[in-house]
Scaffold this active site. Structure first.
Site, mmCIF file in Angstrom:
data_model
loop_
_atom_site.group_PDB
_atom_site.id
_atom_site.type_symbol
_atom_site.label_atom_id
_atom_site.label_comp_id
_atom_site.label_asym_id
_atom_site.label_seq_id
_atom_site.Cartn_x
_atom_site.Cartn_y
_atom_site.Cartn_z
ATOM 1 N N ASP A 136 -15.314 -3.122 -0.508
ATOM 2 C CA ASP A 136 -14.890 -2.873 0.863
ATOM 3 C C ASP A 136 -16.128 -2.556 1.692
ATOM 4 O O ASP A 136 -16.918 -1.682 1.317
ATOM 5 C CB ASP A 136 -13.917 -1.696 0.910
ATOM 6 N N ASP A 196 0.858 -1.188 0.000
ATOM 7 C CA ASP A 196 0.000 0.000 0.000
ATOM 8 C C ASP A 196 0.889 1.231 0.000
ATOM 9 O O ASP A 196 1.804 1.345 0.828
ATOM 10 C CB ASP A 196 -0.917 0.009 1.226
#
EC number: 5.3.1.16
Length: 234
Positions: A131, A9
């Site tokens: 998500d 990330d």
């Protein structure tokens, strides 16, 4: 056999992890993105590396394109990229520099007509990132509610030629407390698309439990930086 896809990330070209998607929880990883890729290159069990442009997800446009292109040169493994991908051109740009798969989230969830068109233009090259807190889907870097239900949404995209669905339980993400096995297993049963589990994975036992649920792959974040996770793997 379930695949292992370690995650990188990025914020400002730095490898970080967030907890529950909160940008204020940013934690710099011990390995840089370059060091991580060199480490993962040693493992045959790593078939793919998962890279997310976190600022891109928030800014609604790709922000780390140049840096990700440099990372692409460091490995022969497949790479998938997500974060801020909202247009056909952005997908084409990533594929043109050798990125194997693109992850679409917010745009795919808000505009199924667009997703349908893109999935047919790039069959099995796109993954939809869903998500959610439980079954409640969130978008735009997890900062915006949608009032959409996970299973209702999946039923609308199940027929598309997608690479798969990446499901992250936000409440589990970054907490190293285990994935949401119950909902992940229900999602596998609810779709014919490959399901990729993300969020909360701690160790190889979690991977084995996900494999028993017929999960296609597991995205591993913080745990991938712990030597114990890789013990015995080749």
């Amino acid at each position: 056999m379930i695949q292992i896809w370690p995650a990188i990330d990025l914020i400002n070209s730095t490898s970080v992890r967030l907890t529950e998607g909160k940008y204020a929880s940013e934690e710099k990883m011990t390995r840089s993105a370059e060091e991580s890729i060199q480490f993962y290159n040693k493992f045959q069990c790593v078939k793919r590396i998962h890279i997310v442009d976190l600022i891109g997800a928030k800014a609604q446009k790709a922000c780390e394109f140049t840096y990700i292109n440099k990372l692409r040169q460091l490995t022969n493994k497949d790479i998938e990229v997500g974060g801020g991908i909202r247009t056909k051109q952005q997908i084409m740009d990533y594929l043109a520099v050798g990125i194997n798969y693109c992850i679409v989230g917010t745009k795919a969830i808000k505009d199924i007509e667009w997703l349908t068109a893109m999935s047919h233009l790039f069959p099995e090259r796109l993954y939809v990132s869903i998500d959610a807190y439980g079954t409640n889907i969130k978008i735009n870097g997890w900062e915006e509610d949608t009032a959409l239900d996970l299973f209702d949404y999946v039923s609308q995209i199940n027929h598309l030629p997608l690479g798969g669905i990446i499901y992250t339980d936000i409440a589990k993400d970054g907490r190293m407390a285990g994935p949401n096995f119950e909902l992940t297993g229900k999602l596998v049963q609810a779709t014919s698309l490959p399901v990729i589990a993300s969020g909360g994975i701690r160790h190889q036992q979690d991977i084995k439990q996900l494999a028993q649920l017929n999960v296609h792959a597991a995205i591993v974040g913080k745990a991938a930086h712990q030597p114990s996770f890789w013990e015995g793997l080749q």
